[in-house]
Structure formats: C-alpha cells, structure tokens
Design an enzyme around this catalytic site. Sequence first.
Site, mmCIF file in Angstrom:
data_model
loop_
_atom_site.group_PDB
_atom_site.id
_atom_site.type_symbol
_atom_site.label_atom_id
_atom_site.label_comp_id
_atom_site.label_asym_id
_atom_site.label_seq_id
_atom_site.Cartn_x
_atom_site.Cartn_y
_atom_site.Cartn_z
ATOM 1 N N LYS A 131 -42.452 -23.939 29.812
ATOM 2 C CA LYS A 131 -41.150 -24.162 30.457
ATOM 3 C C LYS A 131 -41.279 -24.121 31.988
ATOM 4 C CE LYS A 131 -39.107 -20.617 28.479
ATOM 5 N NZ LYS A 131 -40.202 -20.043 27.684
ATOM 6 N N ARG A 157 -31.287 -16.440 26.913
ATOM 7 C CA ARG A 157 -32.266 -15.899 25.971
ATOM 8 C C ARG A 157 -31.608 -15.206 24.787
ATOM 9 N NH1 ARG A 157 -36.873 -15.441 29.585
ATOM 10 N NH2 ARG A 157 -38.680 -14.465 28.711
ATOM 11 N N ARG A 182 -53.109 -17.017 30.823
ATOM 12 C CA ARG A 182 -52.297 -17.418 31.977
ATOM 13 C C ARG A 182 -52.568 -16.524 33.188
ATOM 14 N NH1 ARG A 182 -45.949 -18.030 31.223
ATOM 15 N NH2 ARG A 182 -45.945 -15.787 30.969
ATOM 16 N N ARG A 228 -50.079 -11.523 34.907
ATOM 17 C CA ARG A 228 -48.799 -10.806 34.808
ATOM 18 C C ARG A 228 -48.981 -9.553 33.962
ATOM 19 N NH1 ARG A 228 -44.136 -15.057 33.193
ATOM 20 N NH2 ARG A 228 -43.521 -13.266 31.952
ATOM 21 N N ARG A 268 -43.371 -9.914 22.813
ATOM 22 C CA ARG A 268 -42.452 -10.887 23.430
ATOM 23 C C ARG A 268 -42.161 -12.044 22.466
ATOM 24 N NH1 ARG A 268 -45.692 -12.318 28.377
ATOM 25 N NH2 ARG A 268 -44.082 -13.853 28.825
HETATM 26 P P1 AMP Z 1 -40.286 -14.895 31.713
HETATM 27 O O1 AMP Z 1 -40.891 -15.054 33.064
HETATM 28 O O2 AMP Z 1 -39.179 -15.882 31.449
HETATM 29 O O3 AMP Z 1 -41.308 -14.852 30.615
HETATM 30 O O4 AMP Z 1 -39.559 -13.457 31.715
HETATM 31 C C1 AMP Z 1 -40.301 -12.275 31.895
HETATM 32 C C2 AMP Z 1 -39.476 -11.076 31.474
HETATM 33 O O5 AMP Z 1 -38.295 -10.989 32.279
HETATM 34 C C3 AMP Z 1 -38.966 -11.108 30.040
HETATM 35 O O6 AMP Z 1 -39.922 -10.643 29.096
HETATM 36 C C4 AMP Z 1 -37.757 -10.186 30.140
HETATM 37 O O7 AMP Z 1 -38.150 -8.827 30.213
HETATM 38 C C5 AMP Z 1 -37.187 -10.555 31.507
HETATM 39 N N1 AMP Z 1 -36.236 -11.688 31.405
HETATM 40 C C6 AMP Z 1 -36.371 -12.924 31.974
HETATM 41 N N2 AMP Z 1 -35.326 -13.703 31.695
HETATM 42 C C7 AMP Z 1 -34.501 -12.969 30.919
HETATM 43 C C8 AMP Z 1 -33.247 -13.224 30.283
HETATM 44 N N3 AMP Z 1 -32.626 -14.409 30.387
HETATM 45 N N4 AMP Z 1 -32.698 -12.217 29.557
HETATM 46 C C9 AMP Z 1 -33.266 -11.016 29.453
HETATM 47 N N5 AMP Z 1 -34.462 -10.705 30.007
HETATM 48 C C10 AMP Z 1 -35.077 -11.665 30.748
#
Ligand code: AMP
Length: 220
Positions: free
Chosen positions: A13, A88, A127, A160, A171
């Site tokens: 994404k 999400r 990654r 990360r 996740r």
């Molecule tokens: P991502 O970079 O999208 O993989 O997000 C990394 C982490 O940020 C996730 O595992 C959540 O802990 C938090 N996070 C990001 N976006 C959201 C969202 N829309 N709702 C809740 N937690 C989020």
Amino acid sequence: MHLILLGAPGAGKGTQAKLLQKKYNIPQISTGEILRAEVKANSELGRVVKEIMEKGELVSDDIILKIIEHRIQQPDCQNGFILDGFPRTETQAEGLDMLLQKFPDIRLKAIEIALPEKDNIARLTGRRICSQCGKDYNLQLNPPPPDNRCTVCGGEIIQRDDDDVATVRHRLDVYHEQTQPLINYYGSRKKLYRVDGNQPVEAVFRDIEKILKNGVQLQK
Ligand code: AMP
C-alpha cells in the site's frame, strides 16, 4: 481522486501510495507514518501510542479519527487524497463516512491490493525503511545500498520495530480480525476494486491506473 488503499500489512500500500502521490499530485495520508513521526518526536501522542505500535496492536479509533479529521481538511487535500493504512476498523470506516458527509461530491474508491499471507510475511520481515523520509526498501526486491544510506535523502535505513517475525504474525492476525471486514464494507457499498499484489510494483501500479481510468469494478 479520493482513494483508500486496503490490504494486509506488506501488500504494498505504502509503495503504491507514494507512486500515486507523485503522479497525481495528491497527498498520501499514512496513519502509520504520522504515528511513527509522533513516536520519533517523543510527543505526548507519541508516548501514548509507542507501546501499542511495538506490540502490533491498533491505536484507538478515537485518536485515529481525530488525526484524519484534521489531516483531510488541510489545503493539500483539496483535489483528493490517498488513504494508506486507514481505515482499519469498521468504526473508522463509519467515522470517515460521517466526516465525508459534508462533501457529497467526493466519490471514494477503495482499492484492495491482494497478496497471499506467506508473501506478506516474507515482504514484511525483509522490509527496511529510511528513518528520515520513510522510503521503502526490501532486502530481496529493492535492497538498500551498501552504505545503508537512503538514496533519496541520505538518512539511515533501518528495520521498523514492528517488522520482526512475531510482531508481523500478530499484525496479520489483527488485520484478519479487524480490517478484513472492510472488504465487505466497501464491497456492499459498491466502492471496492481489487488488484493482484503478487506482481512487480510497476504492474500493480498499471492495474491501479486502469481502475482509476475505467472504473471497472472487480467484485469479490
Ligand atoms: P502501518 O504503517 O500502516 O503498518 O501502521 C503501523 C502501526 O501503526 C499499526 O500496527 C498500528 O499500531 C498503528 N496504526 C496505523 N494506522 C492505524 C489505524 N488506522 N488504526 C489503528 N492503528 C493504526
């Protein structure tokens, strides 16, 4: 152009959102990147969400919806936005629909980037990201240069905190439980499109562009 990119962590994404941002000049809004910046800055919000993110759990819907409400009203969102990692949960999707009620002309499109689970795990554990600008690298597909410095900004390239195997598995479980229902949410509202994420980055991008141009809806 108002897009939601859906798909499991690691589906691509962020990579596609950055390409779309560059080509169409509309901002990528990644809630993950916004939250990581808060953690890095050690802000009040950053301190609240740090541990939740490290465990691979979701941050509360309230916090996320406040961030989005503020962000989509910024001037750079006038011609559209690309939502990456939001919504999400169903509560977040409903919250977004409420926010957009004020803008009846906006036609949201949700594009799912579909990828088999085993490929998600391999992609996520391989990654790497730039600690400064967030550019994505991957040990197999797009390896960082030998000096481990970002080719765009020279920042240090890191893994990360939540990309280790155990957190990645968690996740993905969280994704299946809380985010996958959104496929039906947008499908039943006739807003869902799908591309095969198991192809080179450029091919995925071409498929997304076809959807943007033709609007051919791919039903589940
Ligand atoms: P991502 O970079 O999208 O993989 O997000 C990394 C982490 O940020 C996730 O595992 C959540 O802990 C938090 N996070 C990001 N976006 C959201 C969202 N829309 N709702 C809740 N937690 C989020």
